[in-house]
Design an enzyme around this catalytic site. Sequence first.
Site, mmCIF file in Angstrom:
data_model
loop_
_atom_site.group_PDB
_atom_site.id
_atom_site.type_symbol
_atom_site.label_atom_id
_atom_site.label_comp_id
_atom_site.label_asym_id
_atom_site.label_seq_id
_atom_site.Cartn_x
_atom_site.Cartn_y
_atom_site.Cartn_z
ATOM 1 N N GLY A 63 0.782 -1.232 0.000
ATOM 2 C CA GLY A 63 0.000 0.000 0.000
ATOM 3 C C GLY A 63 0.814 1.282 0.000
ATOM 4 N N ASP A 118 0.996 3.023 4.677
ATOM 5 C CA ASP A 118 -0.017 3.879 4.055
ATOM 6 C C ASP A 118 -1.099 4.278 5.046
ATOM 7 O OD1 ASP A 118 -0.872 1.246 4.158
ATOM 8 O OD2 ASP A 118 -1.915 1.286 2.255
ATOM 9 N N ASP A 121 -4.741 1.775 10.985
ATOM 10 C CA ASP A 121 -6.170 1.488 11.150
ATOM 11 C C ASP A 121 -6.365 0.904 12.555
ATOM 12 O OD1 ASP A 121 -8.812 0.797 10.738
ATOM 13 O OD2 ASP A 121 -8.485 -0.364 8.949
ATOM 14 N N LYS A 149 -6.659 6.401 10.692
ATOM 15 C CA LYS A 149 -8.102 6.179 10.911
ATOM 16 C C LYS A 149 -8.266 5.711 12.360
ATOM 17 C CE LYS A 149 -10.488 3.699 7.716
ATOM 18 N NZ LYS A 149 -11.084 2.425 7.169
ATOM 19 N N PHE A 170 -14.141 3.449 4.034
ATOM 20 C CA PHE A 170 -13.213 2.547 3.344
ATOM 21 C C PHE A 170 -12.546 3.308 2.206
ATOM 22 C CE2 PHE A 170 -11.453 -0.781 0.827
ATOM 23 C CZ PHE A 170 -11.075 -1.725 1.764
ATOM 24 N N VAL A 171 -11.235 3.530 2.363
ATOM 25 C CA VAL A 171 -10.520 4.363 1.396
ATOM 26 C C VAL A 171 -9.703 3.527 0.417
ATOM 27 C CG1 VAL A 171 -10.375 6.576 2.599
ATOM 28 C CG2 VAL A 171 -8.792 4.755 3.227
ATOM 29 N N ASP A 177 -5.826 -0.285 -1.631
ATOM 30 C CA ASP A 177 -6.613 -1.147 -2.507
ATOM 31 C C ASP A 177 -7.905 -1.643 -1.872
ATOM 32 O OD1 ASP A 177 -5.385 -2.970 -0.577
ATOM 33 O OD2 ASP A 177 -5.986 -4.578 -1.924
ATOM 34 N N ARG A 183 -5.379 0.688 -6.656
ATOM 35 C CA ARG A 183 -4.138 1.268 -6.114
ATOM 36 C C ARG A 183 -3.638 2.416 -6.989
ATOM 37 N NH1 ARG A 183 -2.230 -2.028 -1.869
ATOM 38 N NH2 ARG A 183 -2.467 -4.276 -2.156
HETATM 39 C C1 PRP Z 1 -3.212 -2.598 5.163
HETATM 40 C C2 PRP Z 1 -2.435 -1.309 5.184
HETATM 41 C C3 PRP Z 1 -1.700 -1.352 6.498
HETATM 42 C C4 PRP Z 1 -2.600 -2.183 7.375
HETATM 43 C C5 PRP Z 1 -3.309 -1.311 8.343
HETATM 44 O O1 PRP Z 1 -2.380 -3.584 4.682
HETATM 45 O O2 PRP Z 1 -1.553 -1.235 4.099
HETATM 46 O O3 PRP Z 1 -0.443 -1.963 6.400
HETATM 47 O O4 PRP Z 1 -3.543 -2.832 6.524
HETATM 48 O O5 PRP Z 1 -4.236 -2.020 9.080
HETATM 49 P P1 PRP Z 1 -4.176 -2.234 10.641
HETATM 50 O O6 PRP Z 1 -3.759 -0.948 11.275
HETATM 51 O O7 PRP Z 1 -5.607 -2.594 10.972
HETATM 52 O O8 PRP Z 1 -3.235 -3.346 10.912
HETATM 53 P P2 PRP Z 1 -2.872 -4.862 3.872
HETATM 54 O O9 PRP Z 1 -2.676 -6.063 4.717
HETATM 55 O O10 PRP Z 1 -4.246 -4.631 3.305
HETATM 56 O O11 PRP Z 1 -1.825 -4.979 2.732
HETATM 57 P P3 PRP Z 1 -1.543 -4.015 1.505
HETATM 58 O O12 PRP Z 1 -0.680 -2.897 2.024
HETATM 59 O O13 PRP Z 1 -0.813 -4.893 0.558
HETATM 60 O O14 PRP Z 1 -2.856 -3.517 0.957
#
Ligand code: PRP
Length: 199
Positions: A63, A118, A121, A149, A170-171, A177, A183
């Site tokens: 991300g 990125d 959450d 967030k 949901f962004v 993604d 992306r």
């Molecule tokens: C997403 C994002 C963060 C993480 C945040 O990664 O990129 O790394 O989730 O979430 P959290 O604070 O609840 O742990 P994802 O696993 O979707 O992988 P990606 O970066 O490949 O999209």
Amino acid sequence: MSAQLKTKNSKLKTSAVPPRWHHEVERVLINEEQLARRVKALAREIEKDFCGREVVVVALLSGTVMFLADLIRQLNLPLRLDFMGVSSYGGGTESGRLVFTKELRLDVRGRDVLLVDDILDTGKTLGRVAAKIRALRPRRLKTCVLLDKSARRVEKIRADYVGFKIPDVFVIGYGLDFDEHYRQLPFVGVLRPPICPKA
Ligand code: PRP
């Protein structure tokens, strides 16, 4: 939910969704110009704190792709770049079990490390990865996220550098993604229901 979000001092105006994305994107949350301006400001903050020291930038796949590319081009510091692969969402939208898919190649012991993600959450990803890096005994570790967030936070964690605080929507776009789509959008947008399973 308000279509606006706040940086430290200012409210951001929304932009129109480009026609090509009308069916999938409900609204633009952060446009290209706002992203560029904020990324530049973040780079200045980071430079100030690192005082010209070499930094090992550790970016989480996948991300961070756009944020990272823009951030490091603005960073006036000697730096080395490495990646860690960690996945938490699988094909859905909820943070779940964390799986490491790529480990660090550089030795960060005694180094100044900037961990870049990125979005912060629930905080499970950043918390777990930061702990893993701390165990490698860097000289110091700072964390930087484009989006914060906080409404869904379950871990007690904050990032040292935050681009934008965002509401619980949901962004997608600018690297983020939904099921590996979107992306490539040059802006951060809100996924349009019913495509979005949890808006
Ligand atoms: C997403 C994002 C963060 C993480 C945040 O990664 O990129 O790394 O989730 O979430 P959290 O604070 O609840 O742990 P994802 O696993 O979707 O992988 P990606 O970066 O490949 O999209």
